[in-house]
Design an enzyme around this catalytic site. Structure first.
Site, PDB file in Angstrom:
ATOM      1  N   GLY A   1      17.724 -21.630 -42.267  1.00  0.00           N
ATOM      2  CA  GLY A   1      17.839 -20.175 -42.450  1.00  0.00           C
ATOM      3  C   GLY A   1      17.531 -19.320 -41.241  1.00  0.00           C
ATOM      4  O   GLY A   1      17.332 -18.119 -41.377  1.00  0.00           O
TER       5      GLY A   1
ATOM      6  N   ILE B   1      13.163 -14.373 -40.835  1.00  0.00           N
ATOM      7  CA  ILE B   1      11.849 -14.788 -41.337  1.00  0.00           C
ATOM      8  C   ILE B   1      11.632 -16.277 -41.013  1.00  0.00           C
ATOM      9  O   ILE B   1      10.536 -16.689 -40.638  1.00  0.00           O
ATOM     10  CB  ILE B   1      11.750 -14.519 -42.857  1.00  0.00           C
ATOM     11  CG1 ILE B   1      11.795 -12.999 -43.109  1.00  0.00           C
ATOM     12  CG2 ILE B   1      10.476 -15.125 -43.426  1.00  0.00           C
ATOM     13  CD1 ILE B   1      11.858 -12.604 -44.578  1.00  0.00           C
TER      14      ILE B   1
ATOM     15  N   ASP C   1      26.038 -25.755 -44.165  1.00  0.00           N
ATOM     16  CA  ASP C   1      26.361 -24.729 -45.164  1.00  0.00           C
ATOM     17  C   ASP C   1      25.839 -25.307 -46.476  1.00  0.00           C
ATOM     18  O   ASP C   1      26.320 -26.358 -46.929  1.00  0.00           O
ATOM     19  CB  ASP C   1      27.878 -24.519 -45.190  1.00  0.00           C
ATOM     20  CG  ASP C   1      28.298 -23.554 -46.290  1.00  0.00           C
ATOM     21  OD1 ASP C   1      27.527 -23.352 -47.251  1.00  0.00           O
ATOM     22  OD2 ASP C   1      29.411 -23.018 -46.198  1.00  0.00           O
TER      23      ASP C   1
ATOM     24  N   ILE D   1      17.132 -18.945 -47.241  1.00  0.00           N
ATOM     25  CA  ILE D   1      18.580 -18.760 -47.335  1.00  0.00           C
ATOM     26  C   ILE D   1      18.925 -17.927 -48.557  1.00  0.00           C
ATOM     27  O   ILE D   1      18.403 -18.173 -49.650  1.00  0.00           O
ATOM     28  CB  ILE D   1      19.248 -20.149 -47.442  1.00  0.00           C
ATOM     29  CG1 ILE D   1      19.170 -20.853 -46.078  1.00  0.00           C
ATOM     30  CG2 ILE D   1      20.680 -20.037 -47.925  1.00  0.00           C
ATOM     31  CD1 ILE D   1      19.632 -22.277 -46.110  1.00  0.00           C
TER      32      ILE D   1
ATOM     33  N   TYR E   1      19.498  -4.202 -55.327  1.00  0.00           N
ATOM     34  CA  TYR E   1      19.212  -5.628 -55.116  1.00  0.00           C
ATOM     35  C   TYR E   1      20.018  -6.483 -56.113  1.00  0.00           C
ATOM     36  O   TYR E   1      20.400  -7.610 -55.820  1.00  0.00           O
ATOM     37  CB  TYR E   1      17.712  -5.895 -55.229  1.00  0.00           C
ATOM     38  CG  TYR E   1      17.277  -7.141 -54.502  1.00  0.00           C
ATOM     39  CD1 TYR E   1      17.422  -7.270 -53.132  1.00  0.00           C
ATOM     40  CD2 TYR E   1      16.722  -8.206 -55.203  1.00  0.00           C
ATOM     41  CE1 TYR E   1      17.034  -8.420 -52.466  1.00  0.00           C
ATOM     42  CE2 TYR E   1      16.316  -9.366 -54.549  1.00  0.00           C
ATOM     43  CZ  TYR E   1      16.484  -9.464 -53.183  1.00  0.00           C
ATOM     44  OH  TYR E   1      16.097 -10.612 -52.529  1.00  0.00           O
TER      45      TYR E   1
ATOM     46  N   LYS F   1      17.067 -14.547 -57.457  1.00  0.00           N
ATOM     47  CA  LYS F   1      15.674 -14.818 -57.044  1.00  0.00           C
ATOM     48  C   LYS F   1      14.815 -15.195 -58.257  1.00  0.00           C
ATOM     49  O   LYS F   1      13.882 -15.992 -58.137  1.00  0.00           O
ATOM     50  CB  LYS F   1      15.074 -13.605 -56.330  1.00  0.00           C
ATOM     51  CG  LYS F   1      15.690 -13.303 -54.962  1.00  0.00           C
ATOM     52  CD  LYS F   1      15.505 -14.429 -53.960  1.00  0.00           C
ATOM     53  CE  LYS F   1      15.780 -13.983 -52.534  1.00  0.00           C
ATOM     54  NZ  LYS F   1      15.877 -15.108 -51.591  1.00  0.00           N
TER      55      LYS F   1
ATOM     56  N   THR G   1      16.050  -7.504 -41.227  1.00  0.00           N
ATOM     57  CA  THR G   1      16.704  -8.720 -40.722  1.00  0.00           C
ATOM     58  C   THR G   1      18.206  -8.560 -40.966  1.00  0.00           C
ATOM     59  O   THR G   1      18.628  -7.570 -41.581  1.00  0.00           O
ATOM     60  CB  THR G   1      16.230  -9.968 -41.481  1.00  0.00           C
ATOM     61  OG1 THR G   1      16.592  -9.809 -42.861  1.00  0.00           O
ATOM     62  CG2 THR G   1      14.735 -10.205 -41.366  1.00  0.00           C
ATOM     63  N   LEU G   2      18.964  -9.562 -40.558  1.00  0.00           N
ATOM     64  CA  LEU G   2      20.414  -9.538 -40.780  1.00  0.00           C
ATOM     65  C   LEU G   2      20.727  -9.459 -42.281  1.00  0.00           C
ATOM     66  O   LEU G   2      21.551  -8.659 -42.722  1.00  0.00           O
ATOM     67  CB  LEU G   2      21.007 -10.827 -40.188  1.00  0.00           C
ATOM     68  CG  LEU G   2      22.430 -10.778 -39.689  1.00  0.00           C
ATOM     69  CD1 LEU G   2      22.596  -9.698 -38.626  1.00  0.00           C
ATOM     70  CD2 LEU G   2      22.811 -12.146 -39.113  1.00  0.00           C
TER      71      LEU G   2
HETATM   72  P1  NAP Z   1      18.443 -13.753 -42.196  1.00  0.00           P
HETATM   73  O1  NAP Z   1      17.815 -13.821 -40.870  1.00  0.00           O
HETATM   74  O2  NAP Z   1      19.800 -13.106 -42.284  1.00  0.00           O
HETATM   75  O3  NAP Z   1      18.453 -15.208 -42.854  1.00  0.00           O
HETATM   76  C1  NAP Z   1      19.265 -15.537 -43.958  1.00  0.00           C
HETATM   77  C2  NAP Z   1      19.842 -16.892 -43.677  1.00  0.00           C
HETATM   78  O4  NAP Z   1      20.588 -17.416 -44.774  1.00  0.00           O
HETATM   79  C3  NAP Z   1      20.818 -16.841 -42.495  1.00  0.00           C
HETATM   80  O5  NAP Z   1      20.466 -17.812 -41.551  1.00  0.00           O
HETATM   81  C4  NAP Z   1      22.130 -17.130 -43.174  1.00  0.00           C
HETATM   82  O6  NAP Z   1      23.126 -17.648 -42.351  1.00  0.00           O
HETATM   83  C5  NAP Z   1      21.677 -18.106 -44.221  1.00  0.00           C
HETATM   84  N1  NAP Z   1      22.763 -18.424 -45.135  1.00  0.00           N
HETATM   85  C6  NAP Z   1      23.515 -17.591 -45.891  1.00  0.00           C
HETATM   86  N2  NAP Z   1      24.456 -18.295 -46.565  1.00  0.00           N
HETATM   87  C7  NAP Z   1      24.281 -19.603 -46.217  1.00  0.00           C
HETATM   88  C8  NAP Z   1      24.909 -20.826 -46.556  1.00  0.00           C
HETATM   89  N3  NAP Z   1      25.946 -20.873 -47.419  1.00  0.00           N
HETATM   90  N4  NAP Z   1      24.445 -21.979 -46.015  1.00  0.00           N
HETATM   91  C9  NAP Z   1      23.410 -21.978 -45.163  1.00  0.00           C
HETATM   92  N5  NAP Z   1      22.783 -20.849 -44.782  1.00  0.00           N
HETATM   93  C10 NAP Z   1      23.207 -19.682 -45.303  1.00  0.00           C
HETATM   94  O7  NAP Z   1      17.527 -12.910 -43.217  1.00  0.00           O
HETATM   95  P2  NAP Z   1      16.030 -13.080 -43.740  1.00  0.00           P
HETATM   96  O8  NAP Z   1      15.658 -11.736 -44.233  1.00  0.00           O
HETATM   97  O9  NAP Z   1      15.195 -13.774 -42.722  1.00  0.00           O
HETATM   98  O10 NAP Z   1      16.235 -14.011 -45.016  1.00  0.00           O
HETATM   99  C11 NAP Z   1      15.562 -15.234 -45.237  1.00  0.00           C
HETATM  100  C12 NAP Z   1      15.113 -15.335 -46.682  1.00  0.00           C
HETATM  101  O11 NAP Z   1      14.095 -14.368 -46.907  1.00  0.00           O
HETATM  102  C13 NAP Z   1      16.206 -15.034 -47.720  1.00  0.00           C
HETATM  103  O12 NAP Z   1      16.055 -15.913 -48.819  1.00  0.00           O
HETATM  104  C14 NAP Z   1      15.878 -13.626 -48.145  1.00  0.00           C
HETATM  105  O13 NAP Z   1      16.359 -13.314 -49.446  1.00  0.00           O
HETATM  106  C15 NAP Z   1      14.369 -13.690 -48.108  1.00  0.00           C
HETATM  107  N6  NAP Z   1      13.685 -12.397 -48.107  1.00  0.00           N
HETATM  108  C16 NAP Z   1      13.995 -11.460 -47.183  1.00  0.00           C
HETATM  109  C17 NAP Z   1      13.330 -10.245 -47.206  1.00  0.00           C
HETATM  110  C18 NAP Z   1      13.678  -9.158 -46.223  1.00  0.00           C
HETATM  111  O14 NAP Z   1      13.352  -7.997 -46.471  1.00  0.00           O
HETATM  112  N7  NAP Z   1      14.281  -9.470 -45.091  1.00  0.00           N
HETATM  113  C19 NAP Z   1      12.343  -9.991 -48.173  1.00  0.00           C
HETATM  114  C20 NAP Z   1      12.047 -10.988 -49.104  1.00  0.00           C
HETATM  115  C21 NAP Z   1      12.722 -12.192 -49.070  1.00  0.00           C
HETATM  116  P3  NAP Z   1      24.406 -16.650 -42.087  1.00  0.00           P
HETATM  117  O15 NAP Z   1      23.875 -15.515 -41.271  1.00  0.00           O
HETATM  118  O16 NAP Z   1      25.378 -17.525 -41.404  1.00  0.00           O
HETATM  119  O17 NAP Z   1      24.924 -16.181 -43.411  1.00  0.00           O
END
Ligand code: NAP
Length: 256
Positions: A13, A20, A64, A92, A156, A163, A194-195
């Site tokens: 991820g 994160i 993936d 992810i 959301y 989730k 984040t992205l």
């Molecule tokens: P992030 O940097 O965009 O990470 C999300 C990751 O998921 C990316 O590396 C993305 O790759 C990957 N992903 C999506 N579809 C995929 C697939 N089919 N196979 C493999 N990888 C895949 O964002 P992040 O905020 O750090 O998110 C990480 C986790 O934290 C997520 O579960 C998110 O819901 C959770 N979270 C985030 C927040 C927040 O506010 N940021 C808060 C609570 C929880 P691609 O870019 O290629 O799609």
């Protein structure tokens, strides 16, 4: 001795240095862990590879999580390279942009399946292949979730439902894998730029809202999630499993 000396961790991820998962990787690296990384596509490889090499990682693989053959290959390669595994980080999630903007009631069947597959089922797909590699040494699996699973967070939407499934999976997996010495937990993080967060409509107002109302009167950063991940995945958390731990400046406790 460093908290993760001699431990081997697979990180799923990382998209870029704001992810994160990257903050968790940095926290683990600082405590002596050896790291492997996966990336979701060629575009991401260009971003992930230099980051991974910067922390001495020699295992950087495509994955993936919707493709069983790619998941299978990652764990086969980890078995060949390391002979076993101590930690898996699952960070992810994905949902279609329109499903994070339109009313939830309009969620399509395909959009629902996609969000569930990538964001919830994928934890099971990783856990069932990771557990045999952890069996004799014990292990820790950690996922990332958000409070939109417990309460309605406008926009959301389907991700909140995914989730909720993910958090229930954490408990069922903890039950299944506990006898093998494998712990399964989740961190419910507050909003972080984040992205993935950029895909959520009006994310900025979520950040404002938390800073105003959370007991600590601020937002959190990814580094704080990294520190909590270190606790949950190291010996410090040796008796903790099936838990969803909030790292959100206390926002979730507020009623009004
Ligand atoms: P992030 O940097 O965009 O990470 C999300 C990751 O998921 C990316 O590396 C993305 O790759 C990957 N992903 C999506 N579809 C995929 C697939 N089919 N196979 C493999 N990888 C895949 O964002 P992040 O905020 O750090 O998110 C990480 C986790 O934290 C997520 O579960 C998110 O819901 C959770 N979270 C985030 C927040 C927040 O506010 N940021 C808060 C609570 C929880 P691609 O870019 O290629 O799609």
């Amino acid at each position: 001795m460093a908290l993760l000396e001699g431990k081997k961790a697979a990180i799923f991820g990382v998209a870029n240095e704001r992810s994160i998962a990257w903050a968790i990787a940095e926290a683990f690296y600082a405590e002596g862990a050896e790291l492997a990384f996966t990336y979701a596509g060629e575009v991401l490889e260009k971003r992930v590879r230099p980051l991974a090499e910067g922390v001495g990682s020699k295992i950087i693989l495509p994955c993936d999580v919707t493709k069983d053959e790619e998941v299978e290959k990652v764990f086969a390669d980890l078995r060949d390279a390391w002979g076993g595994l101590d930690i898996v980080i699952h960070a992810i999630a994905f949902a279609n942009k329109e499903d994070l903007a339109n009313p939830y009631v309009q969620t399509s069947r395909a959009g629902f399946h996609l969000a569930m597959d990538v964001s919830a089922y994928s934890l099971i797909a990783l856990a069932q292949r990771a557990a045999p590699l952890m069996a004799e040494r014990g292990g820790a699996i950690l996922t990332l979730t958000y409070m939109g699973s417990e309460k309605v967070i406008p926009n959301y939407n389907v991700m909140g439902v995914a989730k909720a499934a993910l958090e229930a999976s954490v408990r069922y997996l903890a039950h299944d894998l506990g006898p093998k010495g494998v712990r399964v937990n989740a961190i419910s993080a507050g909003p972080i730029r984040t992205l993935a967060a950029a895909g959520i409509s009006d994310f900025k107002s979520m950040l404002h809202h938390v800073a105003e109302r959370a007991p600590l009167k601020r937002n959190i950063d990814a580094e704080e999630v990294g520190k909590t991940a270190l606790y949950l995945c190291s010996d410090l958390g040796s008796a903790v499993t099936g838990e969803v731990l909030h790292v959100d400046a206390g926002y979730n406790i507020m009623g009004m």
